[in-house]
Design an enzyme around this catalytic site. Sequence first.
Site, PDB file in Angstrom:
ATOM      1  N   LYS A 204       0.641  -0.925  -0.222  1.00  0.00           N
ATOM      2  CA  LYS A 204       0.322   0.150   0.205  1.00  0.00           C
ATOM      3  C   LYS A 204       0.544   1.305   0.044  1.00  0.00           C
ATOM      4  CE  LYS A 204      -2.445   1.481   4.104  1.00  0.00           C
ATOM      5  NZ  LYS A 204      -3.073   1.673   4.270  1.00  0.00           N
TER       6      LYS A 204
HETATM    7  C1  5RP Z   1      -3.892   4.189   8.880  1.00  0.00           C
HETATM    8  C2  5RP Z   1      -4.000   4.076   7.361  1.00  0.00           C
HETATM    9  C3  5RP Z   1      -4.986   3.538   6.401  1.00  0.00           C
HETATM   10  O1  5RP Z   1      -5.099   2.400   6.383  1.00  0.00           O
HETATM   11  C4  5RP Z   1      -4.870   4.493   5.309  1.00  0.00           C
HETATM   12  O2  5RP Z   1      -3.764   5.816   5.084  1.00  0.00           O
HETATM   13  C5  5RP Z   1      -6.347   4.224   4.276  1.00  0.00           C
HETATM   14  O3  5RP Z   1      -7.197   5.455   4.528  1.00  0.00           O
HETATM   15  P1  5RP Z   1      -6.609   6.831   4.387  1.00  0.00           P
HETATM   16  O4  5RP Z   1      -7.540   6.421   2.878  1.00  0.00           O
HETATM   17  O5  5RP Z   1      -7.798   7.555   5.462  1.00  0.00           O
HETATM   18  O6  5RP Z   1      -5.109   7.389   4.520  1.00  0.00           O
HETATM   19  O7  5RP Z   1      -3.202   3.118   7.338  1.00  0.00           O
HETATM   20  O8  5RP Z   1      -3.486   4.801  10.002  1.00  0.00           O
END
Ligand code: 5RP
Length: 293
Positions: A204
Amino acid sequence: MADLDGNKVAKDYGIDKPFHNQSFYIKGMDNIDWGMKDRLSKIFNPKTGKTVMLAFDHGYIMGSTSGLERLDLVLPDLLEEVDCIMGTRGAIRTCVPPIYNKGVALRCSAGSSVLDDDMSFEVIGVDIDDAIRMNASCMAIQTFIGAPGQKDSIENLVKTIDAGNRYGIPTLGVVAVGKDMERTTKFFLLATRMLAEFGCQIIKTYYCEDFEKVVAACPVPLVVAGGKKLPEKEALTLVYNAISKGAAGVDMGRNIFQAENPKAMARCVGKIVHENYSDAEAYNLYLELKDKI
Ligand code: 5RP
């Protein structure tokens, strides 16, 4: 064992037909085990090869946040709109009905909070036994490349990858972008490639300029985090740009659960990810749906 009555003798061996080798539909995953492929197929739609992940794991570092004050009220309505959820075991066990039956990206890192100046020192917060018990489709571990806790977070990641490989559970490496960390193409090229080389099956990251280069240089699928809340139109353009440049999906939290109509937003994100909608088409659908569903 099957009964023997009426058993027909095998006869059609298809001698003239080559074995139907199956190359797996997810980037870089041809040589992993069947069970891991099965779990990945719960995350990435086999028809489109892509995923819409709903992230609600924010509580592991910030407690309740706007839009997630009542997980039990917010989540059930969104589950049918997404392919996979990204949450902690505490949130999932208490607020996700076990008949949900789709992908589960289990947030397994822990140890920091928004009260820390430096959030880069974490631990593995879920052991493999509980990830198996939760029937996790993958285990998510935050990594802080370039931060003081870099080595600790990489150690958490590789230990999780090793345990996951033992039991056929993929690891999702999360590229952290802490308060003072850079968000340049150069950084994301470095961080995503490092995580892939450590053995993550999914990574991610965040959308950036020249994102297509980050995709090309990374041998496993990338999903893009939504990041801070944007106007719905801009958020849908972010999704469109990421998918257009090769992302295998999105992992969105705030831009879904803080939208004026989260259910409509999740549905419109899915139209871009799985049905080739343009951002403009998705936004027009959002305007149509937001007062209806
Ligand atoms: C929170 C995270 C979230 O999974 C990631 O950031 C995705 O959420 P957003 O779209 O709100 O950023 O790692 O710590």
